[in-house]
Design an enzyme around this catalytic site. Sequence first.
Site, PDB file in Angstrom:
ATOM      1  N   GLY A   1      39.524  37.543  38.553  1.00 29.91           N
ATOM      2  CA  GLY A   1      38.265  38.383  38.574  1.00 29.91           C
ATOM      3  C   GLY A   1      38.269  39.880  38.383  1.00 29.91           C
ATOM      4  O   GLY A   1      39.601  40.484  38.492  1.00 29.91           O
ATOM      5  N   LEU A   2      37.582  40.647  38.256  1.00 33.05           N
ATOM      6  CA  LEU A   2      37.551  42.202  37.769  1.00 33.05           C
ATOM      7  C   LEU A   2      38.221  42.562  39.199  1.00 33.05           C
ATOM      8  O   LEU A   2      37.927  41.867  40.193  1.00 33.05           O
ATOM      9  CB  LEU A   2      36.313  42.485  37.580  1.00 33.05           C
ATOM     10  CG  LEU A   2      35.521  42.255  36.255  1.00 33.05           C
ATOM     11  CD1 LEU A   2      34.300  42.795  36.108  1.00 33.05           C
ATOM     12  CD2 LEU A   2      36.469  42.317  35.028  1.00 33.05           C
ATOM     13  N   SER A   3      38.626  43.784  38.818  1.00 32.26           N
ATOM     14  CA  SER A   3      39.148  44.705  40.172  1.00 32.26           C
ATOM     15  C   SER A   3      37.934  45.150  40.832  1.00 32.26           C
ATOM     16  O   SER A   3      36.891  45.345  40.243  1.00 32.26           O
ATOM     17  CB  SER A   3      39.881  45.713  39.454  1.00 32.26           C
ATOM     18  OG  SER A   3      40.354  46.630  40.617  1.00 32.26           O
ATOM     19  N   GLY A   4      37.997  44.944  42.130  1.00 29.85           N
ATOM     20  CA  GLY A   4      36.918  45.113  42.882  1.00 29.85           C
ATOM     21  C   GLY A   4      35.817  44.027  42.975  1.00 29.85           C
ATOM     22  O   GLY A   4      34.896  43.954  43.879  1.00 29.85           O
ATOM     23  N   ALA A   5      36.183  42.914  42.656  1.00 28.06           N
ATOM     24  CA  ALA A   5      35.447  41.875  42.525  1.00 28.06           C
ATOM     25  C   ALA A   5      35.252  41.209  44.261  1.00 28.06           C
ATOM     26  O   ALA A   5      34.306  40.512  44.173  1.00 28.06           O
ATOM     27  CB  ALA A   5      35.522  40.655  41.536  1.00 28.06           C
ATOM     28  N   GLY A   6      36.310  41.315  44.742  1.00 30.16           N
ATOM     29  CA  GLY A   6      36.425  40.555  46.078  1.00 30.16           C
ATOM     30  C   GLY A   6      37.634  39.646  46.082  1.00 30.16           C
ATOM     31  O   GLY A   6      37.642  38.836  47.333  1.00 30.16           O
ATOM     32  N   LYS A   7      38.584  39.557  45.229  1.00 33.71           N
ATOM     33  CA  LYS A   7      39.386  38.454  45.263  1.00 33.71           C
ATOM     34  C   LYS A   7      40.330  38.468  46.619  1.00 33.71           C
ATOM     35  O   LYS A   7      40.484  37.572  47.218  1.00 33.71           O
ATOM     36  CB  LYS A   7      40.551  38.687  44.074  1.00 33.71           C
ATOM     37  CG  LYS A   7      39.861  38.436  42.717  1.00 33.71           C
ATOM     38  CD  LYS A   7      40.718  38.621  41.520  1.00 33.71           C
ATOM     39  CE  LYS A   7      41.482  39.880  41.516  1.00 33.71           C
ATOM     40  NZ  LYS A   7      40.408  41.086  41.133  1.00 33.71           N
ATOM     41  N   SER A   8      41.067  39.667  46.846  1.00 31.57           N
ATOM     42  CA  SER A   8      41.868  39.814  47.971  1.00 31.57           C
ATOM     43  C   SER A   8      41.128  39.639  49.252  1.00 31.57           C
ATOM     44  O   SER A   8      41.461  38.879  50.188  1.00 31.57           O
ATOM     45  CB  SER A   8      42.516  41.096  47.727  1.00 31.57           C
ATOM     46  OG  SER A   8      43.241  41.119  46.568  1.00 31.57           O
TER      47      SER A   8
ATOM     48  N   SER B   1      44.322  38.704  36.306  1.00 32.37           N
ATOM     49  CA  SER B   1      44.693  37.402  35.473  1.00 32.37           C
ATOM     50  C   SER B   1      43.616  37.127  34.186  1.00 32.37           C
ATOM     51  O   SER B   1      42.795  36.325  34.257  1.00 32.37           O
ATOM     52  CB  SER B   1      44.954  35.975  36.064  1.00 32.37           C
ATOM     53  OG  SER B   1      43.935  35.914  37.097  1.00 32.37           O
TER      54      SER B   1
HETATM   55  S1  ADX Z   1      46.766  41.541  36.150  1.00 34.32           S
HETATM   56  O1  ADX Z   1      45.434  41.828  35.044  1.00 34.32           O
HETATM   57  O2  ADX Z   1      48.026  41.747  35.327  1.00 34.32           O
HETATM   58  O3  ADX Z   1      46.435  40.260  36.555  1.00 34.32           O
HETATM   59  P1  ADX Z   1      46.827  42.658  38.878  1.00 34.32           P
HETATM   60  O4  ADX Z   1      45.934  41.702  39.389  1.00 34.32           O
HETATM   61  O5  ADX Z   1      48.303  42.097  38.913  1.00 34.32           O
HETATM   62  O6  ADX Z   1      46.403  42.579  36.995  1.00 34.32           O
HETATM   63  O7  ADX Z   1      46.560  43.932  39.205  1.00 34.32           O
HETATM   64  C1  ADX Z   1      45.428  44.623  38.937  1.00 34.32           C
HETATM   65  C2  ADX Z   1      45.224  45.882  39.894  1.00 34.32           C
HETATM   66  O8  ADX Z   1      46.030  46.973  39.503  1.00 34.32           O
HETATM   67  C3  ADX Z   1      43.903  46.352  40.000  1.00 34.32           C
HETATM   68  O9  ADX Z   1      43.264  45.930  41.221  1.00 34.32           O
HETATM   69  C4  ADX Z   1      43.997  47.847  40.237  1.00 34.32           C
HETATM   70  O10 ADX Z   1      44.349  48.002  41.572  1.00 34.32           O
HETATM   71  C5  ADX Z   1      45.488  48.310  39.611  1.00 34.32           C
HETATM   72  N1  ADX Z   1      45.252  48.656  38.135  1.00 34.32           N
HETATM   73  C6  ADX Z   1      45.875  49.981  37.840  1.00 34.32           C
HETATM   74  N2  ADX Z   1      45.860  50.004  36.645  1.00 34.32           N
HETATM   75  C7  ADX Z   1      44.832  49.040  36.060  1.00 34.32           C
HETATM   76  C8  ADX Z   1      44.339  48.670  34.859  1.00 34.32           C
HETATM   77  N3  ADX Z   1      44.689  49.600  33.673  1.00 34.32           N
HETATM   78  N4  ADX Z   1      43.692  47.496  34.732  1.00 34.32           N
HETATM   79  C9  ADX Z   1      43.474  46.819  35.762  1.00 34.32           C
HETATM   80  N5  ADX Z   1      43.866  46.937  36.899  1.00 34.32           N
HETATM   81  C10 ADX Z   1      44.712  48.182  37.202  1.00 34.32           C
END
Ligand code: ADX
Length: 183
Positions: free
Chosen positions: A23-30, A97
């Site tokens: 899911g998106l960053s900040g969606a609550g995965k962790s 991912s």
């Molecule tokens: S993934 O896309 O390769 O799966 P992953 O989950 O390891 O990403 O890392 C994402 C985390 O890196 C985010 O939660 C955020 O804190 C940080 N981050 C820093 N730069 C980016 C970016 N350009 N896009 C998304 N996440 C970023």
Amino acid sequence: MSSPILQTTLPTRPLVRCIWFTGLSGAGKSTIAELVHQRLVSDGRAAFQLDGDLMRNGLCRDLGFTERDRIENVRRLAEVAKLMSDAGLTVLVSAISPYRTGRAFARSLFAEGAFIEVFVDAPLAICEQRDSKGLYAKARRNEIKHFTGIDSEYQRPQAAEVHLLTAVTPPETCADVVCREIA
Ligand code: ADX
């Protein structure tokens, strides 16, 4: 006359070995993965949380956020999860991912039923509002590039075993749903 032999006809479903939160960053995965992790451990299961953010401090430190680097990041997470699961752990992976092929690759490493995908789904506007790390604001100001949801794609899962709507569901309830799925 011989006595009848008692036979059980319960389906034999493999133990879930990898729970993959996307899911998106900040969606609550962790947050949700941590709650599920605590419950597994309190049930006596050996479990480990593999967090994208943490892995990027070590094993994946050399990777950035281009499509190519994310594919490699997810491949490494999947391979590590597989090794850990072979050692008897239930592994909870939380990583954006963003690509379907990467998640399908992770799934392909596990036996049928031993891998479940959890789509931690929150609208971009909500994730951006939360912005706990201030990264969305930076992405909007063009200070960081390839930010998922802003100028980098997120491919929504089409057939995740679990779909959580975290804008309207508290984390504890989300963890209940995941735990029911893996029970
Ligand atoms: S993934 O896309 O390769 O799966 P992953 O989950 O390891 O990403 O890392 C994402 C985390 O890196 C985010 O939660 C955020 O804190 C940080 N981050 C820093 N730069 C980016 C970016 N350009 N896009 C998304 N996440 C970023």
